[in-house]
Motif scaffolding. Structure first.
Motif, PDB file in Angstrom:
ATOM      1  N   ARG A  71       0.850  -1.208   0.000  1.00  0.00           N
ATOM      2  CA  ARG A  71       0.000   0.000   0.000  1.00  0.00           C
ATOM      3  C   ARG A  71       0.877   1.246   0.000  1.00  0.00           C
ATOM      4  O   ARG A  71       0.577   2.222  -0.692  1.00  0.00           O
ATOM      5  CB  ARG A  71      -0.919   0.004   1.228  1.00  0.00           C
ATOM      6  N   ALA A 128       3.558   1.524  -1.416  1.00  0.00           N
ATOM      7  CA  ALA A 128       4.052   1.674  -2.788  1.00  0.00           C
ATOM      8  C   ALA A 128       2.911   1.988  -3.760  1.00  0.00           C
ATOM      9  O   ALA A 128       3.097   1.931  -4.975  1.00  0.00           O
ATOM     10  CB  ALA A 128       4.793   0.396  -3.219  1.00  0.00           C
ATOM     11  N   GLY A 129       1.733   2.275  -3.214  1.00  0.00           N
ATOM     12  CA  GLY A 129       0.626   2.734  -4.052  1.00  0.00           C
ATOM     13  C   GLY A 129      -0.234   1.641  -4.647  1.00  0.00           C
ATOM     14  O   GLY A 129      -1.037   1.900  -5.552  1.00  0.00           O
ATOM     15  N   CYS A 130      -0.082   0.414  -4.167  1.00  0.00           N
ATOM     16  CA  CYS A 130      -0.812  -0.714  -4.762  1.00  0.00           C
ATOM     17  C   CYS A 130      -2.211  -0.844  -4.183  1.00  0.00           C
ATOM     18  O   CYS A 130      -2.458  -0.493  -3.033  1.00  0.00           O
ATOM     19  CB  CYS A 130      -0.078  -2.023  -4.505  1.00  0.00           C
ATOM     20  N   ARG A 166      -1.459  -4.753  -6.752  1.00  0.00           N
ATOM     21  CA  ARG A 166      -1.514  -4.341  -8.157  1.00  0.00           C
ATOM     22  C   ARG A 166      -1.135  -2.879  -8.345  1.00  0.00           C
ATOM     23  O   ARG A 166      -1.584  -2.001  -7.609  1.00  0.00           O
ATOM     24  CB  ARG A 166      -2.933  -4.580  -8.685  1.00  0.00           C
ATOM     25  N   ARG A 167      -0.290  -2.644  -9.345  1.00  0.00           N
ATOM     26  CA  ARG A 167       0.073  -1.282  -9.753  1.00  0.00           C
ATOM     27  C   ARG A 167      -0.484  -1.088 -11.160  1.00  0.00           C
ATOM     28  O   ARG A 167      -0.158  -1.848 -12.067  1.00  0.00           O
ATOM     29  CB  ARG A 167       1.599  -1.142  -9.762  1.00  0.00           C
ATOM     30  N   ASP A 200      -5.044  -0.520 -18.374  1.00  0.00           N
ATOM     31  CA  ASP A 200      -5.284  -1.399 -17.229  1.00  0.00           C
ATOM     32  C   ASP A 200      -6.142  -2.612 -17.573  1.00  0.00           C
ATOM     33  O   ASP A 200      -6.387  -3.462 -16.722  1.00  0.00           O
ATOM     34  CB  ASP A 200      -5.917  -0.600 -16.085  1.00  0.00           C
ATOM     35  N   LEU A 257       8.508  -2.299  -7.895  1.00  0.00           N
ATOM     36  CA  LEU A 257       7.439  -1.292  -7.976  1.00  0.00           C
ATOM     37  C   LEU A 257       7.881   0.041  -7.377  1.00  0.00           C
ATOM     38  O   LEU A 257       7.614   1.112  -7.931  1.00  0.00           O
ATOM     39  CB  LEU A 257       6.176  -1.783  -7.262  1.00  0.00           C
ATOM     40  N   ARG A 258       8.572  -0.026  -6.232  1.00  0.00           N
ATOM     41  CA  ARG A 258       9.082   1.212  -5.622  1.00  0.00           C
ATOM     42  C   ARG A 258      10.011   1.953  -6.576  1.00  0.00           C
ATOM     43  O   ARG A 258       9.992   3.186  -6.666  1.00  0.00           O
ATOM     44  CB  ARG A 258       9.879   0.879  -4.364  1.00  0.00           C
ATOM     45  N   ASN A 299       8.085   3.684  -9.157  1.00  0.00           N
ATOM     46  CA  ASN A 299       7.476   4.886  -8.556  1.00  0.00           C
ATOM     47  C   ASN A 299       8.484   6.031  -8.499  1.00  0.00           C
ATOM     48  O   ASN A 299       8.192   7.155  -8.893  1.00  0.00           O
ATOM     49  CB  ASN A 299       6.995   4.585  -7.128  1.00  0.00           C
ATOM     50  N   PRO A 326      -0.441  -3.487 -16.545  1.00  0.00           N
ATOM     51  CA  PRO A 326      -0.373  -3.400 -15.083  1.00  0.00           C
ATOM     52  C   PRO A 326       0.626  -4.423 -14.530  1.00  0.00           C
ATOM     53  O   PRO A 326       0.943  -5.414 -15.187  1.00  0.00           O
ATOM     54  CB  PRO A 326      -1.795  -3.742 -14.631  1.00  0.00           C
ATOM     55  N   GLU A 358       1.665  -6.846 -11.074  1.00  0.00           N
ATOM     56  CA  GLU A 358       1.150  -7.406  -9.823  1.00  0.00           C
ATOM     57  C   GLU A 358       2.247  -8.171  -9.096  1.00  0.00           C
ATOM     58  O   GLU A 358       3.092  -8.812  -9.730  1.00  0.00           O
ATOM     59  CB  GLU A 358      -0.037  -8.355 -10.090  1.00  0.00           C
TER      60      GLU A 358
END
Ligand SMILES: [Zn+2]
Length: 433
Positions: free
Chosen positions: A66, A68-70, A83-84, A89, A122-123, A126, A135, A137
């Motif tokens: 979360r 990391a925005g998921c 999920r990002r 999407d 993912l970070r 970002n 997307p 995951e």
């Protein structure tokens, strides 16, 4: 699937993203924080599937994802997907992941590395402001280890349709606690259906759990597939008799025959080099008394090979030798196969992407075949799949002393980063074409 011209992948790598790197210290720090949950006095981790410690590990994962925005989804067998979103999407996600349950005397890296390497990727996206076409995951698969509940690789197996959910929820641990109840108790019986969707690509970074990379002083194992496995339960039946009065010529010693069969298993594996494996891991001697000739022996046999034809040849050689031994010794030998996993080759294009990315990053690499089962082996049944191995100290895993070097974990995570970036572009390019 269509094949993408190599120039596009090169352009991606040689563009502005070519020098993108993960933060190795941040990855290490995350793994060390996770390792405090279920930490053992000897420096390992005990976080059995669906225990309260597993819940704490899952909560930790969700908090990091979360941050990391998921967005988070949990399915009915407790698999977690962070999920990002992608630029489009609606595309199937490029997925990575592994497991955070451990053996009772497990280590800090088995599974945990693959999950948090995904979060670190993912970070990094970002931080760099990168939006991928497809997307992304990160998956946490339930009960990979199989030490509290069978079967092993439960969550990923359910995801690809190998096991019906209803059967899995009824599986019980040694205390009689069912999977379904354990999921409820820790709050991870999720609302999402299990499986029914295929990722566009699946990657899994993992410690090697063997000694080959370290012995070859190589940083990255490009995993081309996984060995097939046949497991057997074998029962040898002779005749119990007194160790003193019974002359050697008149005995039916089941353990003597079993000891020959152990040699047979070893020989069959050696005759199918380089990837043949043969192991007798369990032996039960009845009545297990020092002055009684053993009348019955139970044993397990585990045969593995890289090609199904080789595995079949090993199966045949083992059975022929067992029959011959039975005829010669007068001991009855019952061989029952209890598990069969066919060899699972990984996707040529994704494997080539991992190999190419490793070389461009200036890292040493070699092709390897996974001797162990992994969630990726199930995922390969529904999605193009590849794995990335990094060395672990002395090849030791499933042990509290399991160890890995921060620079190796960082290198493998960088390979994962670029492989996912490439795949997210491919997925967009090939979808709808
Ligand atoms: Zn693992």
């Amino acid at each position: 699937m269509t094949t993408l011209p190599a120039t596009r992948a090169e352009a991606t790598f040689n563009g502005a993203r070519a020098d993108l790197r993960i933060d190795g210290a941040r990855l290490w720090n995350t793994l060390m924080r996770l390792a405090t949950i279920g930490a053992t006095p000897k420096g390992g981790v005990c976080r059995l599937a669906l225990t309260d410690l597993d819940r704490q590990g899952r909560d930790f994962f969700i908090a990091e994802a979360r941050a990391a925005g998921c967005t988070i989804r949990v399915d009915a067998i407790g698999n977690i997907f962070a999920r990002r979103p992608g630029r489009d999407d609606t595309l199937p996600p490029v997925m990575t992941g592994s497991h955070i349950d451990t053996q009772p005397t497990g280590g800090k890296f088995d599974g945990n590395y693959g999950v948090f390497a995904g979060i670190e990727v993912l970070r990094t996206f970002n931080d760099a402001g990168i939006v991928t076409d497809a997307p992304l995951e990160v998956a946490v698969w339930t009960n990979e280890e199989g030490s509290r509940f069978v079967p092993v690789m439960m969550g990923s197996g359910a995801f690809v349709g190998e096991f019906p959910l209803a059967d899995l929820l009824l599986q019980r641990d040694r205390d009689g606690i069912a999977v379904g109840d354990a999921l409820q108790a820790i709050g991870y019986a999720g609302p999402e259906p299990v499986g029914g969707r295929a990722p566009g690509a699946y990657f899994e970074a993992h410690i090697e759990q063997g000694p080959v990379l370290e012995a070859n002083d190589t940083t990255i194992g490009v995993v081309t597939g996984a060995l097939g496995q046949r497991w057997y339960d074998v029962v040898l039946t002779g005749m119990e008799a007194h160790a003193g009065p019974t002359p050697m010529s008149l005995r039916k010693d089941a353990l003597l025959a079993a000891s020959e069969l152990v040699g047979v298993v070893n020989r069959v594996a050696l005759e199918h080099a380089p990837h043949g494996r043969g192991t007798v891991g369990c032996l039960g001697v009845h009545p297990d008394s020092r002055n009684v000739i053993p009348g019955r022996v139970t044993m397990t046999v585990d045969l593995r090979a890289a090609a199904d034809t080789v595995l079949s040849a090993m199966d045949a050689a083992f059975r022929v030798a067992a029959d011959a031994l039975a005829a010669r010794s007068g001991i009855s030998i019952d061989v029952r196969q209890v598990v069969y996993f066919p060899p699972q080759p990984f996707d040529d294009r994704l494997v080539a992407s991992v190999r190419g990315g490793t070389r461009r990053l200036g890292l040493s690499e070699m092709d390897v075949i996974s001797g162990a089962g992994h969630d990726a082996v199930y995922l390969a049944r529904v999605a193009p799949t590849a794995m990335i191995f990094v060395p672990c100290k002395d090849g030791i895993s499933h042990n509290e002393i399991e160890d890995a070097k921060p620079e190796h974990l960082e290198a493998g995570c960088n390979v994962l980063l670029h492989a996912m970036l490439d795949a997210a572009t491919w997925t967009a390019n090939t979808s709808g074409s």
